[in-house]
Design an enzyme around this catalytic site. Structure first.
Site, PDB file in Angstrom:
ATOM      1  N   ASN A 185      -3.613   8.575  10.226  1.00 38.73           N
ATOM      2  CA  ASN A 185      -4.820   7.623  10.497  1.00 38.73           C
ATOM      3  C   ASN A 185      -5.940   8.849  10.633  1.00 38.73           C
ATOM      4  OD1 ASN A 185      -2.636   5.983  10.787  1.00 38.73           O
ATOM      5  ND2 ASN A 185      -4.174   4.639  11.566  1.00 38.73           N
ATOM      6  N   ASP A 234       2.548  -3.301   8.790  1.00 41.42           N
ATOM      7  CA  ASP A 234       1.841  -2.360   9.463  1.00 41.42           C
ATOM      8  C   ASP A 234       3.197  -1.530  10.017  1.00 41.42           C
ATOM      9  OD1 ASP A 234       0.458  -1.134  11.692  1.00 41.42           O
ATOM     10  OD2 ASP A 234       0.287  -2.671  12.990  1.00 41.42           O
ATOM     11  N   LYS A 239       1.246   4.066  -3.026  1.00 42.63           N
ATOM     12  CA  LYS A 239       1.154   5.653  -3.030  1.00 42.63           C
ATOM     13  C   LYS A 239       2.316   6.401  -3.089  1.00 42.63           C
ATOM     14  CE  LYS A 239      -2.886   6.313  -0.986  1.00 42.63           C
ATOM     15  NZ  LYS A 239      -4.138   7.195  -1.610  1.00 42.63           N
ATOM     16  N   VAL A 263      -9.314   0.576  12.611  1.00 45.88           N
ATOM     17  CA  VAL A 263      -9.148   0.114  14.019  1.00 45.88           C
ATOM     18  C   VAL A 263     -10.592   0.515  15.022  1.00 45.88           C
ATOM     19  CG1 VAL A 263      -7.948   1.939  15.048  1.00 45.88           C
ATOM     20  CG2 VAL A 263      -7.941  -0.335  16.013  1.00 45.88           C
ATOM     21  N   GLY A 304      -0.517  -4.308  20.971  1.00 43.29           N
ATOM     22  CA  GLY A 304      -1.363  -3.237  21.629  1.00 43.29           C
ATOM     23  C   GLY A 304      -0.641  -2.105  21.893  1.00 43.29           C
ATOM     24  N   THR A 305       0.837  -2.373  21.857  1.00 39.68           N
ATOM     25  CA  THR A 305       1.718  -0.905  21.912  1.00 39.68           C
ATOM     26  C   THR A 305       1.982  -0.190  20.543  1.00 39.68           C
ATOM     27  OG1 THR A 305       3.787  -2.143  21.532  1.00 39.68           O
ATOM     28  CG2 THR A 305       2.933  -2.300  23.852  1.00 39.68           C
ATOM     29  N   GLN A 306       1.340  -0.803  19.610  1.00 37.70           N
ATOM     30  CA  GLN A 306       1.416   0.240  18.334  1.00 37.70           C
ATOM     31  C   GLN A 306       0.837   1.676  18.634  1.00 37.70           C
ATOM     32  OE1 GLN A 306      -0.181  -2.832  18.632  1.00 37.70           O
ATOM     33  NE2 GLN A 306      -0.763  -3.458  16.650  1.00 37.70           N
ATOM     34  N   PHE A 315     -12.957  -2.591  15.822  1.00 35.22           N
ATOM     35  CA  PHE A 315     -13.631  -2.841  17.415  1.00 35.22           C
ATOM     36  C   PHE A 315     -14.713  -2.598  17.695  1.00 35.22           C
ATOM     37  CE2 PHE A 315      -8.954  -1.367  19.181  1.00 35.22           C
ATOM     38  CZ  PHE A 315      -8.318  -2.597  18.656  1.00 35.22           C
ATOM     39  N   TYR A 318       0.741  -1.105   0.085  1.00 32.38           N
ATOM     40  CA  TYR A 318      -0.055   0.227  -0.022  1.00 32.38           C
ATOM     41  C   TYR A 318       0.874   1.198  -0.166  1.00 32.38           C
ATOM     42  CZ  TYR A 318      -3.337   3.586   1.562  1.00 32.38           C
ATOM     43  OH  TYR A 318      -4.175   4.519   1.843  1.00 32.38           O
TER      44      TYR A 318
END
Length: 314
Positions: free
Chosen positions: A174, A280, A149, A184, A205-207, A188, A145
């Site tokens: 984002n 990611d 771009k 996200v 979860g720390t991203q 969720f 991706y």
């Protein structure tokens, strides 16, 4: 002005259309409705200043027709799903690079003066400088991706310098808000509607990333476009994001709290050191100092943008 908005029935595109129409411009939208929805622009369908063309930009003839007699093109049409690159790179090529090539070829033979392109923070890859400025190098995307771009950016720059039109390129953080149908927060909410007891979280979860509300995004695009029209540059680049950032875990806590739930968080562990998926970018915060010099600044920080978006999507 008379403007064309590609992808104008999509998430960011439809908010841009709303603003352009409210400001009194004549707006033509080209969208194949694969990601967008006619409902997003339905309020304008009977307005004489608005025109909607349903068409696939992979067809050059449709694109040629769409750029006729427009002064500026806001090019937002794209497949917005970063994750799809590992399963279907050819689709990302067609719906990001090929359609941009078709648009630029159509602009060559038209009276269009400007192209405004929504690129992405993913062109920076795993940047070693955070917050990341527009002149950071080398640009090394880690997803298909991001590569698509960056390829589109390069084509736009080359065509603008060769064929005499001007290009403004936005690298977006984002972007979140009403009408979004991926990402996200959207994920969720849907997961918790299916199972209020447990929430699967991709990665560790720390991203940590920067989030910008779509209202601030559109305001920034139009403010900076007005600034760009008054200067001499052929091609210019601006980051649009926020001064702060937020972790995926914190987003999960906000979504759960706004829904009145206390689910058990289940982390997948992710790939490549806790990323949500292959490609990611784990840490992303853009420098927005250049954008601020034009007089724009976000009204909502990342936390406020997330909270507001949850309310809008619910």
């Amino acid at each position: 002005m008379r403007v064309l908005v590609t992808g104008g029935a999509g998430f960011i595109g439809s908010h841009l259309v709303d603003k352009l129409m409210e400001l009194g411009h004549e707006v033509r939208v080209l969208d194949d409705l694969s990601e967008g929805s006619l409902d997003n622009v339905r309020r304008w369908l009977e307005d004489e200043r608005f025109e909607f063309i349903k068409g696939d930009m992979r067809n050059p003839e449709i694109v040629k027709e769409a750029v006729k007699d427009v002064e500026a093109v806001f090019h937002l049409a794209a497949n917005p799903e970063v994750r799809i690159g590992s399963q279907s790179p050819e689709l990302l090529y067609e719906t990001n690079v090929l359609i941009t090539y078709n648009l630029l070829n159509a602009m060559r033979d038209s009276s269009t003066k400007y192209i405004v392109f929504t690129s992405s923070s993913t062109v920076y890859g795993d940047a070693e400088v955070i917050p990341t400025p527009e002149d950071y190098a080398p640009l090394e995307p880690i997803s298909v991706y991001g590569g698509a771009k960056l390829a589109a950016e390069a084509l736009i720059s080359g065509y603008a310098h060769t064929f005499g039109f001007r290009a403004l390129i936005f690298r977006l953080a984002n972007i979140i808000g009403e009408r979004s149908n991926h990402g996200v927060i959207y994920d969720f909410i849907n997961k918790l509607r299916r199972n209020p007891e447990e929430l699967e979280i991709l990665g560790d979860g720390t991203q940590r990333k920067s989030y910008l509300h779509v209202s601030d995004t559109v305001e920034g695009m139009l403010k900076i476009f007005e600034h760009f029209r008054g200067i001499e540059k052929t091609v210019d680049f601006y980051n649009l994001g926020n001064d702060d950032w937020i972790t995926v875990r914190e987003i999960a806590e906000i979504v759960s709290g706004e829904m009145g739930l206390k689910p058990r968080f289940v982390f997948t562990g992710g790939v490549d050191g806790g990323r949500g998926w292959k490609g990611d970018v784990k840490f992303m915060r853009l420098s927005i100092e250049k954008a601020k010099k034009t007089g724009w600044r976000p009204r909502l920080n990342s936390y406020e943008a997330v909270r507001r978006t949850v309310g809008e999507l619910l």
